[in-house]
Motif scaffolding. Structure first.
Motif, PDB file in Angstrom:
ATOM      1  N   PRO A  71      10.973  64.463 -35.038  1.00 54.65           N
ATOM      2  CA  PRO A  71      11.606  66.098 -34.628  1.00 54.65           C
ATOM      3  C   PRO A  71      11.904  66.230 -36.045  1.00 54.65           C
ATOM      4  N   THR A  94      11.785  65.222 -26.659  1.00 58.17           N
ATOM      5  CA  THR A  94      11.805  65.758 -28.108  1.00 58.17           C
ATOM      6  C   THR A  94      10.578  64.781 -28.944  1.00 58.17           C
ATOM      7  N   ARG A 147      11.707  59.018 -34.349  1.00 56.53           N
ATOM      8  CA  ARG A 147      12.870  59.728 -33.508  1.00 56.53           C
ATOM      9  C   ARG A 147      13.691  58.680 -32.829  1.00 56.53           C
ATOM     10  N   GLN A 185      15.128  70.721 -34.333  1.00 62.77           N
ATOM     11  CA  GLN A 185      15.779  69.718 -32.539  1.00 62.77           C
ATOM     12  C   GLN A 185      16.906  69.108 -33.643  1.00 62.77           C
TER      13      GLN A 185
END
Length: 380
Positions: free
Chosen positions: A74, A70, A56, A78
């Protein structure tokens, strides 16, 4: 309808959105056009289980992070939510349902046509990406195969294959993860691997492989491969014992010379080692249910999923213009494109992550465009 705009961006995926946001940050105007009805259309058509293979923190687009909470890698949903949030944050409103038909140079700019509009622009940014047109090879006897045969772009999940014998063709990141998904849904899974491969772990000692790749990418490819090799062997083991042929070059050299990413393993190798996924070579021939491989082995399968990749589609609307552009192979922006007003974003294959590279490239493209605009303003 006719539109006048400084820069036209083709594609409302990560690359197109990132370029538009970077231009907006620099006070430049643009219009985004996309053949789909929503941003990030390619992400919306990927299989359900898909997660980012890059972490991420190193997969954000310029000027906006993933929301707090998150996970490190992800999910598909997402990523889609992030792209929607990114467009809202920068107030980007693409012209949807406008498939570009032609892009042609005209006077000091470009004319781009869609079924609904004609765009006159000084510059064009092609941000349609690699995952535009599914590539499905032909195999001898393929027309005789009785079961479903689908490209990975058509695959959603393994529920409809429960209890069946399924062959996954291709050992890239999509093929590796689809094989896991099929196994988790109760299918009997085999993988056909055409040639030699490299396999690297997604993490080493809890550190995302992307973080390590970013550091090593500053070195010559062969040196980076030599330094990474002991860690990869420790994490993955000897893939030759699992039925693979190993590439004679390391992953950094592979990306540099072939523009292909090695498999980032998220559990496929473990399932192969435990006997849950069988490994075969290239397909020689197909029958009604039987598939024969290049080593002479044969197996019966109920279905085939071809994780055989995609082609870009810029050559669909970009007619060759001599020395101005080369549509056979999308290139990173160079002096020819700066001069002609044509730029690409999202076509560079990198060991340091596609979304990260898109972010860097989008800022570079936006800088080039605004520098040219500033220079043109001074000389007029």
């Amino acid at each position: 309808m006719e539109h006048q705009v400084d820069t036209l961006v083709i594609g409302a995926g990560p690359a197109g959105l990132a370029v538009a946001a970077c231009l907006k940050k620099r006070g430049a105007s643009c219009i985004i056009v996309d053949r789909a009805a929503e941003v990030g259309s390619s992400w919306r058509h990927h299989y359900d289980r898909l997660h980012l293979h890059s972490d991420r923190d190193r997969s954000t687009l310029p000027y906006l992070s993933f929301p707090a909470g998150t996970p490190r890698y992800p999910s598909r949903e997402q990523v889609i939510e992030y792209l929607e949030r990114y467009a809202r944050h920068f107030e980007l409103v693409p012209h949807f349902n406008e498939e570009v038909r032609t892009v042609r140079p005209h006077d000091s700019g470009w004319i781009t046509t869609t079924p609904a509009s004609v765009y006159h622009s000084r510059r064009v940014v092609v941000a349609t990406g690699y995952n535009a047109v599914p590539y499905l090879p032909r195999w001898r006897g393929q027309e005789r195969f009785d079961g479903p045969m689908l490209h990975s772009s058509e695959y959603r999940n393994g529920e409809s294959f429960r209890g069946q014998s399924v062959l996954v063709v291709g050992f890239g990141n999509s093929g590796g993860e689809i094989a896991i998904d099929l196994h988790e849904h109760g299918a009997r899974v085999a993988i056909a691997v055409r040639g030699p491969v490299n396999v690297v772990p997604r993490e080493i000692f809890g550190i995302p492989i992307l973080a390590i790749s970013i550091v090593l990418s500053r070195l010559p490819a062969r040196l980076a491969d030599a330094l990474a090799a002991p860690l990869v062997r420790l994490s993955i083991g000897d893939i030759a014992r699992l039925g693979f042929r190993k590439l004679p070059m390391g992953p950094f050299t592979q990306i540099k010379t072939t523009r292909r990413i090695p498999l980032l393993d998220i559990g496929t190798v473990k399932l192969i080692r435990e006997g849950h996924i069988e490994v075969f070579g290239d397909i020689r021939e197909m029958g009604e249910t039987q598939v024969t491989f290049d080593d002479g082995r044969s197996r019966d399968f109920d279905a085939v999923v071809a994780a055989t990749g995609f082609h870009p589609r810029s050559d669909y609307f970009l007619a060759p213009q001599g020395d101005i552009l080369d549509v056979e192979q999308a290139r990173q922006p160079g002096s020819g494109e700066k001069k002609s007003g044509l730029h690409y974003c999202g076509f560079i294959v990198s060991a340091t992550g596609m979304l990260r590279e898109i972010g860097i490239e989008a800022q570079r493209v936006a800088d080039e465009i605004t520098r040219i605009e500033h220079h043109s303003g001074e000389t007029r």
